[in-house]
Design a protein around this motif. Structure first.
Motif, PDB file in Angstrom:
ATOM      1  N   LEU A 160       0.756  -1.209  -0.083  1.00 14.19           N
ATOM      2  CA  LEU A 160      -0.084   0.067   0.003  1.00 14.19           C
ATOM      3  C   LEU A 160       0.822   1.082  -0.021  1.00 14.19           C
ATOM      4  O   LEU A 160       1.773   1.404   0.877  1.00 14.19           O
ATOM      5  CB  LEU A 160      -0.877  -0.029   1.254  1.00 14.19           C
ATOM      6  N   MET A 161       0.735   2.108  -1.127  1.00 13.30           N
ATOM      7  CA  MET A 161       1.610   3.170  -1.159  1.00 13.30           C
ATOM      8  C   MET A 161       1.025   4.481  -1.218  1.00 13.30           C
ATOM      9  O   MET A 161       0.669   5.204  -0.407  1.00 13.30           O
ATOM     10  CB  MET A 161       2.663   2.841  -2.433  1.00 13.30           C
ATOM     11  N   GLY A 162       0.850   5.156  -2.376  1.00 16.68           N
ATOM     12  CA  GLY A 162       0.230   6.541  -2.395  1.00 16.68           C
ATOM     13  C   GLY A 162      -1.009   6.613  -2.188  1.00 16.68           C
ATOM     14  O   GLY A 162      -1.923   5.490  -2.176  1.00 16.68           O
ATOM     15  N   VAL A 163      -1.283   7.898  -1.776  1.00 20.46           N
ATOM     16  CA  VAL A 163      -2.728   8.335  -1.260  1.00 20.46           C
ATOM     17  C   VAL A 163      -2.636   9.951  -1.748  1.00 20.46           C
ATOM     18  O   VAL A 163      -2.002  10.629  -1.578  1.00 20.46           O
ATOM     19  CB  VAL A 163      -2.846   8.139   0.205  1.00 20.46           C
ATOM     20  N   ALA A 164      -3.862  10.110  -2.284  1.00 22.10           N
ATOM     21  CA  ALA A 164      -4.336  11.455  -2.872  1.00 22.10           C
ATOM     22  C   ALA A 164      -5.871  11.779  -2.510  1.00 22.10           C
ATOM     23  O   ALA A 164      -6.773  10.847  -2.603  1.00 22.10           O
ATOM     24  CB  ALA A 164      -4.071  11.525  -4.277  1.00 22.10           C
ATOM     25  N   ILE A 165      -6.046  12.827  -1.976  1.00 27.32           N
ATOM     26  CA  ILE A 165      -7.389  13.325  -1.485  1.00 27.32           C
ATOM     27  C   ILE A 165      -8.002  14.119  -2.877  1.00 27.32           C
ATOM     28  O   ILE A 165      -7.386  14.930  -3.575  1.00 27.32           O
ATOM     29  CB  ILE A 165      -7.284  14.310  -0.446  1.00 27.32           C
ATOM     30  N   SER A 166      -9.016  13.722  -3.187  1.00 29.45           N
ATOM     31  CA  SER A 166      -9.733  14.576  -4.312  1.00 29.45           C
ATOM     32  C   SER A 166      -9.773  16.071  -4.058  1.00 29.45           C
ATOM     33  O   SER A 166     -10.229  16.630  -3.015  1.00 29.45           O
ATOM     34  CB  SER A 166     -11.282  14.236  -4.573  1.00 29.45           C
ATOM     35  N   PRO A 167      -9.693  16.885  -5.107  1.00 30.08           N
ATOM     36  CA  PRO A 167      -9.603  18.393  -5.068  1.00 30.08           C
ATOM     37  C   PRO A 167     -11.090  18.800  -4.469  1.00 30.08           C
ATOM     38  O   PRO A 167     -11.187  19.940  -3.856  1.00 30.08           O
ATOM     39  CB  PRO A 167      -9.175  19.060  -6.218  1.00 30.08           C
TER      40      PRO A 167
ATOM     41  N   GLY B 100      -5.806  19.963 -11.465  1.00 28.49           N
ATOM     42  CA  GLY B 100      -6.937  19.339 -11.033  1.00 28.49           C
ATOM     43  C   GLY B 100      -6.862  17.769 -11.656  1.00 28.49           C
ATOM     44  O   GLY B 100      -7.947  16.818 -11.135  1.00 28.49           O
ATOM     45  N   HIS B 101      -5.926  17.554 -12.458  1.00 31.22           N
ATOM     46  CA  HIS B 101      -5.765  16.141 -12.900  1.00 31.22           C
ATOM     47  C   HIS B 101      -4.846  15.051 -11.854  1.00 31.22           C
ATOM     48  O   HIS B 101      -4.076  15.575 -11.048  1.00 31.22           O
ATOM     49  CB  HIS B 101      -5.175  15.732 -14.045  1.00 31.22           C
ATOM     50  N   LEU B 102      -5.157  13.948 -11.962  1.00 31.41           N
ATOM     51  CA  LEU B 102      -4.446  12.652 -10.923  1.00 31.41           C
ATOM     52  C   LEU B 102      -3.167  12.508 -11.608  1.00 31.41           C
ATOM     53  O   LEU B 102      -3.240  11.841 -12.769  1.00 31.41           O
ATOM     54  CB  LEU B 102      -5.340  11.766 -10.511  1.00 31.41           C
ATOM     55  N   TYR B 103      -1.868  12.582 -10.840  1.00 30.56           N
ATOM     56  CA  TYR B 103      -0.708  12.017 -11.466  1.00 30.56           C
ATOM     57  C   TYR B 103      -0.426  10.789 -10.524  1.00 30.56           C
ATOM     58  O   TYR B 103      -0.459  10.781  -9.222  1.00 30.56           O
ATOM     59  CB  TYR B 103       0.242  13.186 -11.207  1.00 30.56           C
ATOM     60  N   ALA B 104       0.461  10.050 -11.008  1.00 32.85           N
ATOM     61  CA  ALA B 104       0.943   8.657 -10.589  1.00 32.85           C
ATOM     62  C   ALA B 104       2.562   8.381 -11.112  1.00 32.85           C
ATOM     63  O   ALA B 104       2.656   8.577 -12.282  1.00 32.85           O
ATOM     64  CB  ALA B 104       0.238   7.502 -10.706  1.00 32.85           C
ATOM     65  N   SER B 105       3.271   8.091 -10.147  1.00 37.09           N
ATOM     66  CA  SER B 105       4.525   7.574 -10.638  1.00 37.09           C
ATOM     67  C   SER B 105       4.736   5.985 -10.576  1.00 37.09           C
ATOM     68  O   SER B 105       4.164   5.452  -9.749  1.00 37.09           O
ATOM     69  CB  SER B 105       5.692   8.168  -9.677  1.00 37.09           C
ATOM     70  N   THR B 106       5.346   5.416 -11.644  1.00 38.22           N
ATOM     71  CA  THR B 106       5.337   3.987 -11.700  1.00 38.22           C
ATOM     72  C   THR B 106       7.159   3.886 -11.817  1.00 38.22           C
ATOM     73  O   THR B 106       7.737   4.572 -12.535  1.00 38.22           O
ATOM     74  CB  THR B 106       4.757   3.521 -12.833  1.00 38.22           C
TER      75      THR B 106
ATOM     76  N   MET C  16      -4.013  11.676 -15.466  1.00 41.26           N
ATOM     77  CA  MET C  16      -5.394  11.130 -15.824  1.00 41.26           C
ATOM     78  C   MET C  16      -6.375  11.833 -15.095  1.00 41.26           C
ATOM     79  O   MET C  16      -6.135  12.625 -14.288  1.00 41.26           O
ATOM     80  CB  MET C  16      -5.263   9.525 -15.396  1.00 41.26           C
ATOM     81  N   THR C  17      -7.704  11.654 -15.712  1.00 39.82           N
ATOM     82  CA  THR C  17      -8.848  12.355 -15.040  1.00 39.82           C
ATOM     83  C   THR C  17      -8.983  11.157 -13.648  1.00 39.82           C
ATOM     84  O   THR C  17      -8.652  10.184 -13.583  1.00 39.82           O
ATOM     85  CB  THR C  17      -9.954  12.190 -15.726  1.00 39.82           C
ATOM     86  N   PRO C  18     -10.024  11.824 -12.795  1.00 41.47           N
ATOM     87  CA  PRO C  18     -10.168  11.015 -11.741  1.00 41.47           C
ATOM     88  C   PRO C  18     -10.950   9.704 -12.033  1.00 41.47           C
ATOM     89  O   PRO C  18     -11.007   8.833 -11.247  1.00 41.47           O
ATOM     90  CB  PRO C  18     -11.077  11.963 -10.802  1.00 41.47           C
ATOM     91  N   ASP C  19     -11.656   9.465 -13.105  1.00 38.02           N
ATOM     92  CA  ASP C  19     -11.898   8.332 -13.652  1.00 38.02           C
ATOM     93  C   ASP C  19     -11.029   7.390 -14.239  1.00 38.02           C
ATOM     94  O   ASP C  19     -11.312   6.339 -14.834  1.00 38.02           O
ATOM     95  CB  ASP C  19     -13.169   8.555 -14.659  1.00 38.02           C
TER      96      ASP C  19
END
Length: 384
Positions: free
Chosen positions: A127-134, A190-196, A218-221
C-alpha cells in the motif's frame, strides 16, 4: 559529505550488495545498491539545457541549528509511505506492509481507517500512494495506489471515517519485487498524477506503450487527461523509479528518482519528456533526453517523498538518512541543496506539506533495510 553535485559533475562509484532477486532483475537499486557497473562517459550538458543553467559543483551547506528542530507527532507505525491531508488538517497515512490506512490528527492522535482489501505486500510493493480529491468536500473521494495479486493499480473510494465503494480507476501497471513507483498526487490542473517504476525490466522505461517507468496523468476516472502527449495516460517516460512528486507555486512539476549505482536525480518534469533511463543515469548531455536539475551520489540520497514549502523542495532520503532542502531559483532550477538531520532518525521516506505550511515527514526503518529505534516508525512535524 562528498559526491553531491547540482548537475551531475564529479563521478563517484558506490557499491554494496542488494538482495539476489533485485540484482537479477535490475542490476541495482539505490535503496541498497548492487555492485557498480561501468558507466558511459558523461559529456558536459549542452548550453541552455536545465543542467547547464543549474549551479556549479558545490559543497553541502551547514545543517541548521536548534531553531529547525522537528517534533515527534506519532510513533510505533510500520513503514508510513504516503501522506495526504483532508480539508480539516488531519492526514491520511498509508502503511506499505500492513495495508493499513491511518488517520493522524495535527495533535498526533492515530486511528485506523481500514485495512485495504486486495493489497499484496511484497518486496518494495504494498500500500503506497494516497491522494485526496480536490473536490473532497463534495465527492468524498480518496485514491490509493497499491500492489495487488497481478499488478499495481489505482483505486478510488468514498471516505466517511471508513472506506466504501471501491472502484478501480487504473489497473495493469506492471508489478515487481522492486521499483513499483507508487506516488499519487493531484496537480494544480486538477488531474491525478501517478509515478511508476520499471519493476526491474529496464526496457519498459523507454516503451511508451507500457505503464512502467513513467509519470502518468489522468482524470479522476482513470482516463487520459486532456492534453496528454501520447493519447494515453503517459505524461513522461524514461524513468527508473520515481517516488516523489511536487509542484511549485508557478505550477512547475518536479520528481525525485532513484538512480542505480551512481546518481539519484531531481527532475523538472515537462509534457512528453524522456528522462533517459536506462540509456543515461544522471546527466548525459544527450539532446534526446532531459537532464536532471540536481543529482546526488546514491549513498547521500536514494530519494522517496518530495514536497514544496517556503521556496524550496524538501526531499526524503532513504539510504542517505536525511532530509534534503533544495532551494529553487526563479527559473525553476535548483540552488545549493542543504542536508538536514543526517543520520539522526534513520531512513526517511514520506514527506508532505500540511495545510498550515508545516512539513510532515516519516521514517522507514521497519522496511527491512533499516535499524528501527524502540518507537519507530515515527512521523515528525517541522516548521520550514
Amino acid at each position: 559529505m562528498t559526491g553531491m553535485t547540482s548537475h551531475g559533475a564529479g563521478r563517484t562509484r558506490w557499491a554494496a550488495l542488494l538482495i539476489a532477486a533485485s540484482a537479477v532483475l535490475a542490476g541495482g537499486c539505490s535503496e541498497a545498491p548492487a555492485p557498480a557497473a561501468s558507466q558511459p562517459t558523461r559529456p558536459s550538458p549542452p548550453p541552455g539545457s536545465p543542467a547547464a543553467t543549474s549551479p556549479a559543483t558545490t559543497s553541502p551547506a551547514e545543517e541548521p541549528g536548534p531553531a529547525a528542530e522537528p517534533r515527534v507527532l506519532a510513533k510505533d507505525l510500520a513503514v508510513p509511505w504516503g501522506i495526504a491531508f483532508l480539508p480539516g488538517g488531519d492526514a491520511l497515512v498509508t502503511e506499505r506492509d500492513t495495508a493499513r490506512l491511518l488517520r493522524v490528527t495535527a495533535a498526533g492522535k492515530v486511528s485506523e481507517v481500514a485495512r485495504i482489501d486486495g493489497v499484496r505486500p511484497d518486496g518494495e510493493g504494498g500500500l503506497m500512494g494516497v491522494a485526496i480529491s480536490p473536490s473532497f468536500e463534495r465527492d468524498r473521494h480518496v485514491f490509493l495506489y497499491y500492489t495487488a495479486a497481478s499488478d499495481n493499480r489505482i483505486v478510488r473510494y468514498r471516505y466517511d471515517r471508513t472506506l466504501t465503494g471501491a472502484t478501480v480507476v487504473l489497473h495493469g501497471i506492471p508489478k515487481g519485487a522492486i521499483h513499483n513507483g507508487g506516488r499519487l498526487a493531484f496537480g494544480p490542473d486538477g488531474h491525478l498524477y501517478a509515478s511508476t517504476g520499471e519493476v526491474g525490466d529496464r526496457s519498459l522505461a523507454q516503451d511508451r506503450d507500457s505503464l512502467a517507468g513513467k509519470i502518468l496523468r489522468m482524470t479522476p476516472d482513470g482516463r487520459p487527461a486532456p492534453g496528454n502527449p501520447f493519447q494515453s495516460v503517459v505524461w513522461s517516460y524514461g524513468h527508473r523509479n520515481v517516488q516523489g512528486l511536487a509542484w511549485d507555486p508557478s505550477g512547475r512539476m518536479y520528481a525525485s528518482e532513484f538512480g542505480q549505482n551512481s546518481f539519484d536525480e531531481l527532475n523538472l518534469i515537462t509534457k512528453g519528456g524522456n528522462y533517459g533511463w536506462p540509456e543515461v543515469e544522471g546527466t548525459g548531455g544527450d539532446s534526446r533526453f532531459i537532464d536532471p536539475i540536481a543529482t546526488w551520489s546514491t549513498d547521500e540520497a536514494s530519494p522517496s517523498g518530495l514536497a514544496y514549502a517556503d521556496g524550496s523542495l524538501w526531499m526524503a532520503a532513504l539510504r542517505g538518512a536525511r532530509l534534503w532542502r533544495v532551494p529553487l531559483t526563479a527559473d525553476g532550477g535548483a540552488g545549493e541543496p542543504v542536508p538536514l538531520f543526517t543520520d539522526r532518525y534513520g531512513r526517511l521516506r514520506a514527506v508532505a506539506t500540511a495545510p498550515g505550511g508545516s512539513l510532515w515527514f516519516g521514517t522507514s526503518n521497519k522496511d527491512g533495510r533499516g535499524s528501527p529505534a524502540a518507537d519507530d516508525d515515527r512521523l515528525f512535524t517541522l516548521a520550514p
